[in-house]
Design a protein around this motif. Structure first.
Motif, PDB file in Angstrom:
ATOM      1  N   LYS A 142       0.845  -1.192   0.000  1.00 22.35           N
ATOM      2  CA  LYS A 142       0.000   0.000   0.000  1.00 22.35           C
ATOM      3  C   LYS A 142       0.880   1.241   0.000  1.00 22.35           C
ATOM      4  CE  LYS A 142      -4.557  -0.360   0.178  1.00 22.35           C
ATOM      5  NZ  LYS A 142      -5.422   0.364  -0.737  1.00 22.35           N
ATOM      6  N   GLY A 143       0.655   2.093  -0.960  1.00 20.39           N
ATOM      7  CA  GLY A 143       1.397   3.350  -1.002  1.00 20.39           C
ATOM      8  C   GLY A 143       2.803   3.222  -1.545  1.00 20.39           C
ATOM      9  N   VAL A 144       3.270   1.987  -1.738  1.00 21.14           N
ATOM     10  CA  VAL A 144       4.623   1.795  -2.258  1.00 21.14           C
ATOM     11  C   VAL A 144       4.586   1.899  -3.780  1.00 21.14           C
ATOM     12  CG1 VAL A 144       6.499   0.155  -2.470  1.00 21.14           C
ATOM     13  CG2 VAL A 144       5.277   0.361  -0.331  1.00 21.14           C
ATOM     14  N   GLY A 145       5.551   2.602  -4.341  1.00 18.06           N
ATOM     15  CA  GLY A 145       5.629   2.722  -5.790  1.00 18.06           C
ATOM     16  C   GLY A 145       4.465   3.484  -6.370  1.00 18.06           C
ATOM     17  N   PHE A 146       4.120   4.594  -5.711  1.00 18.98           N
ATOM     18  CA  PHE A 146       2.933   5.345  -6.137  1.00 18.98           C
ATOM     19  C   PHE A 146       3.261   6.164  -7.386  1.00 18.98           C
ATOM     20  CE2 PHE A 146       0.653   9.375  -6.124  1.00 18.98           C
ATOM     21  CZ  PHE A 146      -0.641   8.908  -6.244  1.00 18.98           C
TER      22      PHE A 146
END
Lengths: 188, 355, 381, 102
Positions: free
Chosen positions: C215-219
């Motif tokens: 979640k939220g990683v590599g946005f």
């Protein structure tokens, strides 16, 4: 046998400590320091303080040495052992240390004459004239383990409760202070 | 370090018979006795570890709907032995620019430090290799040594992956040692002893296991000991998808086997402590009390159950990231453990007549 | 080569002397890089300062080889462009060649193509799922994925005898008609597989550790994603509608009812979710195809030698498992194409990795790399 | 039974080695290591005398506990300082770091 093992440990400690102070590769120094501190834990066992020996292993070897190795890894490039490790006053400090060490050993040697007879007086090596207080009879066989050390630490009347609390506060402030100092974004 | 217990005595008696048989009349030196005990326990533990490796493979195979090893020996039981032979006889590859001496001693430190923890584990009533009255502290202190071996391995391999692995491992083990100790503190407060034997005996007298009143402590301990032995989901020091092998990237052959063995021994120690402190050690479950089985049997069964749980963790969860791991340790586990200590203190103060 | 790269990195940043940054090579021999991808990563402790993909370790010059082969011969090379999704590559090339050579293909062949491409999409996504979970440290879903993938491959093997590089979709149709029992087996598989998707979701989707890691990683925002030229599920994960099956329907995609899966998070978890839902959509598409498919020929009548018209060009694109895949062909009156060019989604998807990982941790490189679903031969060709 | 002066000799030697390290090393971490050695020598002395006086009081061991605790804190703060010094000076050589107002 006992004496032999003791001197083996002692020589081990002295050699590791000495090489920890003169080796070029600081990582090796840290490992040797860990070895020396582990040896000191062994000496603690000889002194009848198993609890403290384990505390020594846990805190010195398990935490402080790791911290030191951590510091080395953070502040050094890998494997750069080709550096000058001693500063300009190395000769002077060697002389001072030599004098200091000789003085210490001579002092112990010269005072041994009043230690030795006292040792002969009591089989167990305790001074006879000190066995006057009640606590001795209670503590005579007791080694320093948690059961005796705990009350001694936090006994409100005779113990070190205040110092103990002070140390707790010190540790807390160290925890916070070290974090604040080592934080990176200070300089923005 | 108070006296030798049954196991030592048993070995002593056997040894005396052997000596008599050989026609030697001198009493056996204590040192030789200790050496033989160490050798025997090493052999037993090694066999147990081999079994565990097989069990891990079978558990993972079961969870992944595979069959697992089934060729070497019955049910593939000898697969680990075959692997061990392979590992010991294979060529020892070493990086050229390694730091020679630390590179050599690192697996030894890691292995020996873990193995020393076996000494105080109470197998049965009065059966310990060497009983210490500060056994819990001993295990924690000795196993914290492992991290030096891991750091040394990471540093001396002259490999960046190894170095990162070593870093992570040091940070992880130091961080998780705190909840590990804190989770044991309530039990020590209740029983008033650091002796594993006495902790189990207390549970036998009290009639309940500490897993009931100390369920929080048990869970924290299980999590922290999983992290301490670098197992998934806390296996970031050797995260194979990020750091290839972490601190043991550059190790092969018998040296790698030592790290590998060390990991399994630390699982055994972790679950043995969990069983002794929280699950009643050698005590039989109440409803099975009538069975004429020695306590040792129950101990092994419980240890295997806990190990199964740890293995199931590994094959179910993804791996945490390093900062999430630290957050979890410091922001969740430690406060919970401290709260648990506080609650236990209140409980002792109000409901029990002191220690 | 290495020195050159390292010096490039040094020029790009003036802060190398600021802190102890160090450069790590992830790959080309590394357990997490899918194939032989090399990432030169500049790290400050655990934090990624810069990620630089280095290409060419799997370069086989497929486009050039194709220019020296006849049109039908090239099909086997398209298999190798994207070995995890060979049917799609076959289809893209076959459609381009058919466009160039003006070949009409019979409807049954079209339906079969759709069935096999969608089955291939399932197989490819299963492989991706396993690799993605494996990158995050969960090894078990990998084997679950492979278990179901085996059944897809069994269907393929039953039809064309191959399990990885099929050479099944040919110019003018497909190689051979399916066996009579194929339809039933395929339906059985679909029923079985539809439930399995829920099983994967149970295992991963709301697992707290998995959520933490994705979640939220590599946005990436939709605008940036379009600017970087992302394609396929990676772009749809940012909330952009880009499914060529909907936008420019080819085959009979306009005749069947399916939903384009879009997720609006823009992070690894959204890309994961898009692919999971896409697998469900594949099942529904294949079911409809099986319903629609009637009897008939599976291959058009072709002249003995296929010659591309001189000076003519053709470009056709399809929605491959990894996104838009286009093939550009130019004929010159000979049996060999004058120019053959593949446009593959992985190349563009890989280019964004530096943007997605900068400032994150090392472990996130793996999560991002996994979520982009990169296949190296597509990048290097 | 090991006579008490043997422990004292050992402690004296370790202390001297520690002093030598503190005085002669350039690297700040090595200096810290020397200080740790000195503290350990003191610990041995304290315990040796406590044993020598027959554990009449537990002041020796208690002081050892305090020393170990404070040594841990000291090491943590010192290393934090070293790391932030290293960030500024790119070196933790005690000879070179003369000014704090950099």
């Amino acid at each position: 046998m006992e004496q032999f093992v003791f001197w083996c440990i002692a020589i081990f400690i002295v050699l590791s400590a000495f090489f920890a102070m003169i080796m070029k590769n600081i990582f090796h120094c840290a490992l040797l320091l860990a070895a020396a501190l582990f040896g000191v834990a062994g000496i603690f066992v000889y002194l009848g303080a198993e609890f403290l020996a384990l505390v020594q292993v846990l805190i010195y070897v398990g935490a402080i040495t790791i911290l030191i190795i951590f510091g080395i890894m953070l502040t050094h490039k890998m494997m750069d052992s080709k550096i000058i490790v001693m500063n300009k006053q190395v000769v002077m400090s060697a002389v001072i240390t030599g004098v200091l060490g000789t003085l210490i050993i001579l002092t112990i040697y010269s005072t041994a004459h009043w230690i030795l007879p006292a040792l002969k007086n009591s089989e167990s090596g305790y001074l006879t004239h000190s066995i006057t207080t009640a606590s001795v009879t209670k503590n005579k066989k007791v080694v320093t383990d948690v059961y005796t050390l705990g009350p001694a630490l936090i006994n409100p009347k005779k113990g070190f409760a205040f110092a103990f609390e002070l140390v707790s506060i010190l540790l807390l402030s160290v925890l916070i202070g070290a974090t604040v100092i080592a934080r990176k974004d200070q300089e923005g | 370090m108070s006296g030798s217990l049954k196991l030592l005595k048993l070995i002593n008696v056997i040894l005396e018979h052997v000596y008599k048989f050989l026609g030697l009349t001198n009493p056996i030196p204590e040192v030789i006795n200790a050496f033989i005990t160490a050798a025997i326990s090493f052999a037993v533990i090694s066999v147990f570890v081999m079994f565990l490796v097989w069990m891990e493979r079978k558990v993972s195979a079961h969870m992944q709907s595979r069959i697992g090893p089934n060729r070497v020996g019955p049910f593939g039981l000898l697969q680990t032995l075959a692997d061990a032979i392979k590992l010991t006889t294979k060529e020892n590859m070493e990086p050229q620019k390694r730091d020679k001496i630390p590179y050599f001693i690192a697996p030894i430190i890691a292995f020996v430090a873990t193995f020393m923890g076996v000494v105080v584990i109470p197998l049965d009533k009065g059966v310990t290799i060497q009983n210490l009255n500060i056994g819990v502290l001993y295990i924690i202190a000795i196993t914290s040594f492992t991290v030096i071996g891991i750091l040394t391995a990471g540093w001396s391999s002259n490999n960046k992956f190894s170095l990162i692995g070593g870093f992570r491992s040091a940070a992880q083990i130091i961080s998780y040692e705190i909840p590990l100790v804190l989770s044991l503190v309530p039990v020590i407060m209740i029983t008033g002893t650091l002796d594993l034997q006495k902790i189990v005996e207390y549970q036998a007298h009290a009639g309940y296991w500490f897993v009931g009143p100390q369920i929080i402590g048990f869970l924290v301990f299980l999590t922290a000991s999983t992290a301490e032995s670098n197992r998934a989901p806390f296996d970031i020091p050797e995260a194979e998808s990020e750091l290839t092998g972490g601190f043991h990237t550059e190790y092969s052959g018998i040296k790698f086997a030592m790290f590998f063995l060390g990991e399994y021994i630390s699982i055994i120690i972790g679950s043995s402590v969990a069983v002794s402190v929280f699950l009643g050690g050698w005590i039989a479950p109440a409803f099975m009390n009538f069975l004429p089985v020695p306590g040792f049997f129950w101990f092994v069964i419980k240890v295997l159950l806990v190990i199964y749980l740890i293995m199931a963790f590994r094959w179910t969860f993804p791996r945490l990231r390093v900062d999430q791991l630290m957050d979890f340790g410091w922001k969740i586990l430690i406060p919970i453990a401290i709260l648990n200590i506080f609650l236990t203190g209140l409980w002792i103060l109000w409901f029990s007549k002191g220690v | 080569m290495t020195d050159l790269l390292l010096s490039q990195i040094d020029i790009n940043s003036n802060s190398l002397t600021e802190t102890d940054e160090y450069i790590v090579n992830l790959g080309p021999q590394h357990p997490a890089t899918h194939g032989v991808l090399r990432l030169v990563v500049k790290l400050d402790g655990e934090v990624v300062k810069e990620t630089m993909p280095v290409l060419g370790y799997l370069h086989r010059s497929i486009e050039k080889i194709c220019e020296n082969r006849t049109y039908p011969q090239c099909i086997t090379y398209t298999d190798r462009v994207d070995y995890a999704s060979a049917m799609s590559a076959n289809l893209a090339y076959a459609m381009a060649a058919e466009k160039l050579l003006n070949i009409e293909i019979p409807p049954r062949a079209q339906w079969l193509r759709m069935i096999f491409v969608e089955l291939q999409r399932i197989a490819s996504h299963l492989l991706w799922l396993g690799a993605f979970a494996g990158d995050l440290g969960a090894f078990t879903p990998f084997l679950y994925g492979l278990r179901e993938r085996e059944r897809v491959l069994d269907l393929f093997e039953m039809t064309c005898g191959q399990r990885l590089t099929y050479n099944y979709i040919r110019i003018g149709g497909v190689m051979i008609d399916v066996l009579p029992e194929f339809v039933e087996k395929c339906r059985l598989f679909l029923d079985y597989f539809f439930k399995k998707v829920d099983e994967y979701e149970e295992l991963l989707t709301y697992n707290p550790i998995f959520l933490e890691r994705t979640k939220g990683v590599g946005f990436i925002t939709p605008e940036e994603a379009i600017n970087w030229g992302l394609a396929g599920p990676s772009l749809r994960g940012s909330g952009v509608s880009c499914d060529i099956r909907k936008q420019q329907p080819y085959l009979f995609y306009d005749q069947i009812d399916f939903k384009e899966e879009i997720s609006y998070g823009g992070d690894c978890w959204s890309r994961y979710k898009v692919r999971m839902n896409e697998m469900r959509q594949c099942v529904s598409i294949i079911r409809q195809c099986l319903d629609h498919m009637g009897p008939g020929a599976v291959e058009a009548k072709l002249p003995p030698v296929l010659k591309g018209p001189n000076g003519q060009e053709a470009y056709s694109r399809i929605e491959s498992s990894r996104g838009e895949m286009g093939v550009y062909l130019v004929g010159n009156g000979t049996p060999k194409p004058w120019k053959c060019k593949f446009r593959c989604a992985s190349f563009n998807n890989l280019s964004v990795i530096d943007k997605l990982t900068r400032g994150w941790k090392v472990a996130d490189i793996m999560a991002v790399l996994g979520s982009l679903d990169i296949i190296i031969p597509e990048v290097d060709r | 039974m090991i006579p008490v002066q043997d422990f004292l000799y050992l402690a004296g030697l370790i202390f001297s080695i520690g002093v030598f390290g503190v005085l002669s090393r350039r690297n700040a971490i090595s200096v810290l290591m020397g200080i740790e050695l000195m503290l350990n020598a003191v610990n041995i002395n304290l315990l040796a005398f406590a044993k020598f006086w027959g554990w009449t009081t537990l002041n020796g061991p208690v002081f050892v506990v305090f020393i170990i605790t404070i040594a841990a804190g000291e090491a943590a703060v010192a290393l934090a300082i070293f790391i932030s010094i290293y960030r500024k000076f790119k070196d933790i050589n005690v000879d070179e770091i003369k000014y704090l107002n950099h």
